[in-house]
Design a protein around this motif. Sequence first.
Motif, PDB file in Angstrom:
ATOM      1  N   LYS A   1      14.262  33.613  -6.217  1.00 21.72           N
ATOM      2  CA  LYS A   1      15.698  33.522  -6.106  1.00 21.72           C
ATOM      3  C   LYS A   1      16.349  34.511  -7.071  1.00 21.72           C
ATOM      4  CE  LYS A   1      19.422  30.206  -6.149  1.00 21.72           C
ATOM      5  NZ  LYS A   1      19.836  28.837  -6.207  1.00 21.72           N
ATOM      6  N   CYS A   2      15.816  34.617  -8.274  1.00 18.96           N
ATOM      7  CA  CYS A   2      16.400  35.519  -9.263  1.00 18.96           C
ATOM      8  C   CYS A   2      16.267  36.973  -8.829  1.00 18.96           C
ATOM      9  CB  CYS A   2      15.715  35.330 -10.615  1.00 18.96           C
ATOM     10  SG  CYS A   2      16.084  33.757 -11.376  1.00 18.96           S
ATOM     11  N   ILE A   3      15.155  37.332  -8.218  1.00 24.95           N
ATOM     12  CA  ILE A   3      14.953  38.717  -7.791  1.00 24.95           C
ATOM     13  C   ILE A   3      15.991  39.092  -6.741  1.00 24.95           C
ATOM     14  CG2 ILE A   3      13.374  40.288  -6.589  1.00 24.95           C
ATOM     15  CD1 ILE A   3      11.085  38.913  -8.040  1.00 24.95           C
ATOM     16  N   PHE A   4      16.267  38.209  -5.818  1.00 29.76           N
ATOM     17  CA  PHE A   4      17.258  38.487  -4.776  1.00 29.76           C
ATOM     18  C   PHE A   4      18.636  38.725  -5.382  1.00 29.76           C
ATOM     19  CE2 PHE A   4      14.074  36.863  -1.902  1.00 29.76           C
ATOM     20  CZ  PHE A   4      14.308  37.584  -0.741  1.00 29.76           C
ATOM     21  N   ASN A   5      18.953  38.020  -6.456  1.00 32.70           N
ATOM     22  CA  ASN A   5      20.266  38.152  -7.081  1.00 32.70           C
ATOM     23  C   ASN A   5      20.420  39.460  -7.851  1.00 32.70           C
ATOM     24  OD1 ASN A   5      20.965  35.663  -6.063  1.00 32.70           O
ATOM     25  ND2 ASN A   5      20.402  34.560  -7.919  1.00 32.70           N
ATOM     26  N   LEU A   6      19.336  40.157  -8.118  1.00 35.05           N
ATOM     27  CA  LEU A   6      19.407  41.428  -8.839  1.00 35.05           C
ATOM     28  C   LEU A   6      19.883  42.579  -7.958  1.00 35.05           C
ATOM     29  CD1 LEU A   6      16.076  41.286 -10.888  1.00 35.05           C
ATOM     30  CD2 LEU A   6      18.397  40.926 -11.743  1.00 35.05           C
ATOM     31  N   PHE A   7      19.810  42.404  -6.647  1.00 36.21           N
ATOM     32  CA  PHE A   7      20.127  43.484  -5.717  1.00 36.21           C
ATOM     33  C   PHE A   7      21.269  43.094  -4.797  1.00 36.21           C
ATOM     34  CE2 PHE A   7      15.655  43.737  -6.831  1.00 36.21           C
ATOM     35  CZ  PHE A   7      15.527  45.058  -7.218  1.00 36.21           C
ATOM     36  N   LYS A   8      22.158  44.055  -4.543  1.00 33.83           N
ATOM     37  CA  LYS A   8      23.232  43.822  -3.574  1.00 33.83           C
ATOM     38  C   LYS A   8      22.674  43.841  -2.157  1.00 33.83           C
ATOM     39  CE  LYS A   8      26.867  45.702  -6.458  1.00 33.83           C
ATOM     40  NZ  LYS A   8      27.871  46.734  -6.660  1.00 33.83           N
ATOM     41  N   ASP A   9      21.691  44.710  -1.936  1.00 28.71           N
ATOM     42  CA  ASP A   9      21.057  44.832  -0.626  1.00 28.71           C
ATOM     43  C   ASP A   9      19.948  43.780  -0.499  1.00 28.71           C
ATOM     44  OD1 ASP A   9      20.059  45.668   1.812  1.00 28.71           O
ATOM     45  OD2 ASP A   9      19.094  47.469   1.015  1.00 28.71           O
ATOM     46  N   LYS A  10      20.103  42.859   0.450  1.00 25.49           N
ATOM     47  CA  LYS A  10      19.117  41.789   0.623  1.00 25.49           C
ATOM     48  C   LYS A  10      17.741  42.339   0.976  1.00 25.49           C
ATOM     49  CE  LYS A  10      22.091  37.956   1.844  1.00 25.49           C
ATOM     50  NZ  LYS A  10      21.744  36.740   1.196  1.00 25.49           N
ATOM     51  N   LYS A  11      17.695  43.443   1.733  1.00 20.57           N
ATOM     52  CA  LYS A  11      16.402  44.028   2.099  1.00 20.57           C
ATOM     53  C   LYS A  11      15.648  44.501   0.864  1.00 20.57           C
ATOM     54  CE  LYS A  11      17.282  45.487   6.828  1.00 20.57           C
ATOM     55  NZ  LYS A  11      17.379  46.627   7.748  1.00 20.57           N
ATOM     56  N   MET A  12      16.351  45.125  -0.069  1.00 24.64           N
ATOM     57  CA  MET A  12      15.697  45.588  -1.291  1.00 24.64           C
ATOM     58  C   MET A  12      15.181  44.402  -2.102  1.00 24.64           C
ATOM     59  SD  MET A  12      14.541  48.010  -3.039  1.00 24.64           S
ATOM     60  CE  MET A  12      15.284  49.458  -2.358  1.00 24.64           C
ATOM     61  N   GLY A  13      15.959  43.340  -2.179  1.00 26.00           N
ATOM     62  CA  GLY A  13      15.509  42.129  -2.853  1.00 26.00           C
ATOM     63  C   GLY A  13      14.285  41.544  -2.182  1.00 26.00           C
ATOM     64  N   TYR A  15      12.023  43.270  -0.385  1.00 21.74           N
ATOM     65  CA  TYR A  15      10.874  44.152  -0.645  1.00 21.74           C
ATOM     66  C   TYR A  15      10.318  43.949  -2.050  1.00 21.74           C
ATOM     67  CZ  TYR A  15      12.565  46.630   3.509  1.00 21.74           C
ATOM     68  OH  TYR A  15      12.981  46.961   4.777  1.00 21.74           O
ATOM     69  N   VAL A  16      11.207  43.883  -3.023  1.00 21.76           N
ATOM     70  CA  VAL A  16      10.761  43.724  -4.415  1.00 21.76           C
ATOM     71  C   VAL A  16      10.105  42.358  -4.619  1.00 21.76           C
ATOM     72  CG1 VAL A  16      11.544  43.574  -6.817  1.00 21.76           C
ATOM     73  CG2 VAL A  16      12.426  45.381  -5.323  1.00 21.76           C
ATOM     74  N   SER A  17      10.682  41.309  -4.058  1.00 16.03           N
ATOM     75  CA  SER A  17      10.092  39.973  -4.229  1.00 16.03           C
ATOM     76  C   SER A  17       8.753  39.872  -3.494  1.00 16.03           C
ATOM     77  CB  SER A  17      11.051  38.884  -3.757  1.00 16.03           C
ATOM     78  OG  SER A  17      11.230  38.926  -2.358  1.00 16.03           O
ATOM     79  N   ILE A  66      11.748  35.865   3.848  1.00 13.13           N
ATOM     80  CA  ILE A  66      12.514  35.755   5.083  1.00 13.13           C
ATOM     81  C   ILE A  66      13.010  34.317   5.265  1.00 13.13           C
ATOM     82  CG2 ILE A  66      12.323  35.831   7.606  1.00 13.13           C
ATOM     83  CD1 ILE A  66      10.452  38.290   7.198  1.00 13.13           C
ATOM     84  N   ALA A  67      12.160  33.351   4.955  1.00 17.90           N
ATOM     85  CA  ALA A  67      12.578  31.951   5.041  1.00 17.90           C
ATOM     86  C   ALA A  67      13.757  31.685   4.100  1.00 17.90           C
ATOM     87  CB  ALA A  67      11.409  31.027   4.706  1.00 17.90           C
ATOM     88  N   TYR A  68      13.715  32.290   2.921  1.00 17.74           N
ATOM     89  CA  TYR A  68      14.801  32.134   1.946  1.00 17.74           C
ATOM     90  C   TYR A  68      16.101  32.713   2.495  1.00 17.74           C
ATOM     91  CZ  TYR A  68      17.464  32.826  -2.370  1.00 17.74           C
ATOM     92  OH  TYR A  68      18.447  32.818  -3.328  1.00 17.74           O
ATOM     93  N   ILE A  69      16.033  33.906   3.068  1.00 16.56           N
ATOM     94  CA  ILE A  69      17.233  34.550   3.614  1.00 16.56           C
ATOM     95  C   ILE A  69      17.777  33.779   4.820  1.00 16.56           C
ATOM     96  CG2 ILE A  69      18.070  36.618   4.809  1.00 16.56           C
ATOM     97  CD1 ILE A  69      16.159  38.246   2.991  1.00 16.56           C
ATOM     98  N   ILE A  76      14.555  25.767  -1.235  1.00 12.87           N
ATOM     99  CA  ILE A  76      13.650  24.741  -0.705  1.00 12.87           C
ATOM    100  C   ILE A  76      12.798  25.291   0.439  1.00 12.87           C
ATOM    101  CG2 ILE A  76      13.544  22.465   0.414  1.00 12.87           C
ATOM    102  CD1 ILE A  76      14.284  22.399  -2.567  1.00 12.87           C
ATOM    103  N   ALA A  77      13.342  26.186   1.257  1.00 10.43           N
ATOM    104  CA  ALA A  77      12.602  26.730   2.400  1.00 10.43           C
ATOM    105  C   ALA A  77      11.321  27.454   1.969  1.00 10.43           C
ATOM    106  CB  ALA A  77      13.493  27.643   3.237  1.00 10.43           C
ATOM    107  N   PRO A  78      11.369  28.401   1.020  1.00  9.09           N
ATOM    108  CA  PRO A  78      10.111  29.032   0.609  1.00  9.09           C
ATOM    109  C   PRO A  78       9.187  28.090  -0.177  1.00  9.09           C
ATOM    110  CG  PRO A  78      11.957  29.989  -0.578  1.00  9.09           C
ATOM    111  CD  PRO A  78      12.529  29.097   0.470  1.00  9.09           C
TER     112      PRO A  78
END
Length: 109
Positions: A1-13, A15-17, A66-69, A76-78
Amino acid sequence: KCIFNLFKDKKMGLYVSTIAFGLLHVISPLTVVFVQCLTHEAGIFELYLELMYIIPYSLMGLGMGIAYIKSNNNIIAPILTHTANNLISFIISLLMVMFPQLLELFIAI
């Protein structure tokens, strides 16, 4: 969850996660094999084989990302996906220990 919040672009989050999940799951066994290589208990081939595990772990991380997005950033999904994966692996391992003849079915294929 924290990694996704570091990026504005969800795709980049995503890929990194995905890569982070794969790396976190191979770093400990990879370190063990690396030390074994230094002490000549293992070779470069074993190190390469251990490194290859990053692929299935990263794919699992991708699925959970993907489940998270798709669940509107619901953690809870992931968590449930990871739990289900580990439970299935545990049950299969337990069955193989309890009934080793099942393993022969997979080897015969």
